[in-house]
Design an enzyme around this catalytic site. Structure first.
Site, PDB file in Angstrom:
ATOM      1  N   LYS A 176      -0.799  11.761  -0.946  1.00 20.61           N
ATOM      2  CA  LYS A 176       0.345  11.052  -0.355  1.00 20.61           C
ATOM      3  C   LYS A 176       1.435  10.867  -1.413  1.00 20.61           C
ATOM      4  CE  LYS A 176      -2.713   7.954   0.548  1.00 20.61           C
ATOM      5  NZ  LYS A 176      -3.479   6.762   0.970  1.00 20.61           N
ATOM      6  N   THR A 208       4.790  -2.640   3.413  1.00 22.64           N
ATOM      7  CA  THR A 208       3.970  -1.422   3.525  1.00 22.64           C
ATOM      8  C   THR A 208       2.501  -1.725   3.212  1.00 22.64           C
ATOM      9  OG1 THR A 208       4.523  -0.927   1.224  1.00 22.64           O
ATOM     10  CG2 THR A 208       5.847   0.158   2.918  1.00 22.64           C
ATOM     11  N   GLY A 210      -1.141  -1.955   3.603  1.00 20.30           N
ATOM     12  CA  GLY A 210      -2.111  -1.359   4.528  1.00 20.30           C
ATOM     13  C   GLY A 210      -1.784   0.037   5.002  1.00 20.30           C
ATOM     14  N   THR A 211      -0.737   0.643   4.435  1.00 15.50           N
ATOM     15  CA  THR A 211      -0.372   1.992   4.915  1.00 15.50           C
ATOM     16  C   THR A 211      -1.492   3.008   4.646  1.00 15.50           C
ATOM     17  OG1 THR A 211       0.861   2.198   2.854  1.00 15.50           O
ATOM     18  CG2 THR A 211       2.153   1.892   4.842  1.00 15.50           C
ATOM     19  N   GLY A 212      -2.144   2.896   3.482  1.00 16.01           N
ATOM     20  CA  GLY A 212      -3.192   3.868   3.121  1.00 16.01           C
ATOM     21  C   GLY A 212      -4.388   3.776   4.049  1.00 16.01           C
ATOM     22  N   CYS A 213      -4.815   2.546   4.310  1.00 19.20           N
ATOM     23  CA  CYS A 213      -5.959   2.328   5.216  1.00 19.20           C
ATOM     24  C   CYS A 213      -5.600   2.832   6.613  1.00 19.20           C
ATOM     25  CB  CYS A 213      -6.291   0.842   5.312  1.00 19.20           C
ATOM     26  SG  CYS A 213      -6.533   0.039   3.730  1.00 19.20           S
TER      27      CYS A 213
HETATM   28  O1  PXL Z   1      -4.930  -0.772   0.789  1.00 18.83           O
HETATM   29  C1  PXL Z   1      -6.081  -0.751   0.062  1.00 18.83           C
HETATM   30  C2  PXL Z   1      -7.078  -1.788   0.471  1.00 18.83           C
HETATM   31  C3  PXL Z   1      -8.289  -1.374   0.969  1.00 18.83           C
HETATM   32  N1  PXL Z   1      -9.265  -2.237   1.328  1.00 18.83           N
HETATM   33  C4  PXL Z   1      -9.070  -3.557   1.229  1.00 18.83           C
HETATM   34  C5  PXL Z   1      -7.863  -4.034   0.754  1.00 18.83           C
HETATM   35  C6  PXL Z   1      -6.833  -3.136   0.360  1.00 18.83           C
HETATM   36  C7  PXL Z   1      -5.560  -3.627  -0.126  1.00 18.83           C
HETATM   37  O2  PXL Z   1      -5.246  -4.762  -0.141  1.00 18.83           O
HETATM   38  O3  PXL Z   1      -7.689  -5.339   0.680  1.00 18.83           O
HETATM   39  C8  PXL Z   1     -10.156  -4.486   1.631  1.00 18.83           C
END
Ligand code: PXL
Length: 270
Positions: A176, A208, A210-213
């Site tokens: 990304k 932004t 949580g965008t990766g999750c």
């Molecule tokens: O965005 C990565 C991430 C993954 N998992 C948990 C998180 C975070 C970012 O805050 O808290 C549990």
């Protein structure tokens, strides 16, 4: 809406609801997917920062995965936060036992505010063991740099790093490009047959979280329904872009994206 498929999410909890397993469940649900979970860690956080991280015992994570998928077989698995070597070993063991082929790994390393979500040894074990088990990995630039040792300053560097990840045993890579200093955002999909660059507009927002999750679960969701992997990446990127664009502007720090962007309330409930 009928359930389109079932996925198992192996990830950590984010009490603020924007990232982690909360983002994963919302994303899958809003894309019509039945979400099962194995919680790997509990984080205490809000949009400003992470207050604490507690891992779930590795054996409990193993049991969640095995017991859940023995009853309801997932069509695909998404893996997020794995904090320690013990956890990676147990997740690896469970994946060998349940034999699900479609596995997407988001190699979560740091939260938005800079808190570390994985140990150094766990990163090394991820490289040695877990990468060979997954179908797709979705690192951001800092994660790709740590996994490959390549300093990334350009699209060419991204492709070079993706090839290194392929040599570590991952067949498909989506790096990304959000962290690259470029006008547009370039996400790069690489496997042994092709290189595809997905270019999107860059949105000027701090919201932004949580965008990766969200992206990795959106990809897993589309992939679990039988869409080809590259198409699933394209659709996942589209969903996240729309989630960023319609972010609800809540919280005092890095606010969440709008996971609900894909749904409309049925007339029945209006
Ligand atoms: O965005 C990565 C991430 C993954 N998992 C948990 C998180 C975070 C970012 O805050 O808290 C549990």
């Amino acid at each position: 809406m009928k359930i389109r498929s079932k996925i198992l999410i192996i990830a950590g909890s984010d009490s603020s609801g924007g990232a982690g397993i909360q983002a994963d469940i919302k994303t899958a649900t809003c894309l019509g997917i039945y979400a099962m979970t194995a919680v790997t860690a509990v984080t205490v956080q809000n949009t400003i920062g992470v207050k604490s991280v507690v891992s779930v015992p590795a054996n409990e994570i193993y049991n969640q995965i095995i017991y859940t998928s023995k009853d309801i077989k997932p069509n695909a698995i998404k893996i997020g936060m794995l904090h320690s070597t013990q956890i990676i070993n147990k997740v690896f063991k469970s994946l060998n036992e349940i034999k699900i082929k479609k596995i997407v790994l988001d190699p979560v390393m740091v939260a938005k505010g800079g808190s570390k979500l994985i140990t150094y040894n766990a990163i090394e074990l991820m490289k040695k063991k877990l990468l060979k088990k997954v179908t797709l990995i979705t690192p951001n630039l800092p994660e790709a740099e740590i996994l490959t040792g390549v300093k990334i300053n350009s699209i060419e560097d991204m492709i070079f790093a993706a090839n290194k990840l392929m040599k570590l045993g991952v067949p498909n890579i989506l790096i990304k490009g959000g962290h690259l200093k470029s006008k547009k955002v370039h996400d790069i999909f690489v496997n042994k047959n092709e290189i595809k660059i997905f270019s999107s507009n860059r949105f000027n927002t701090k919201n932004t979280h949580g965008t990766g999750c969200t992206l990795s679960t959106a990809i897993t969701s589309f992939f679990s329904c039988g869409k080809p992997l590259k198409k699933s990446c394209e659709l996942g990127i589209k969903y996240v872009n729309s989630a960023i664009l319609s972010n609800p502007k809540i919280g005092k720090g890095h606010g969440p994206v709008n996971h609900l962007n894909s749904i409309e309330l049925n007339k029945k409930y209006k």
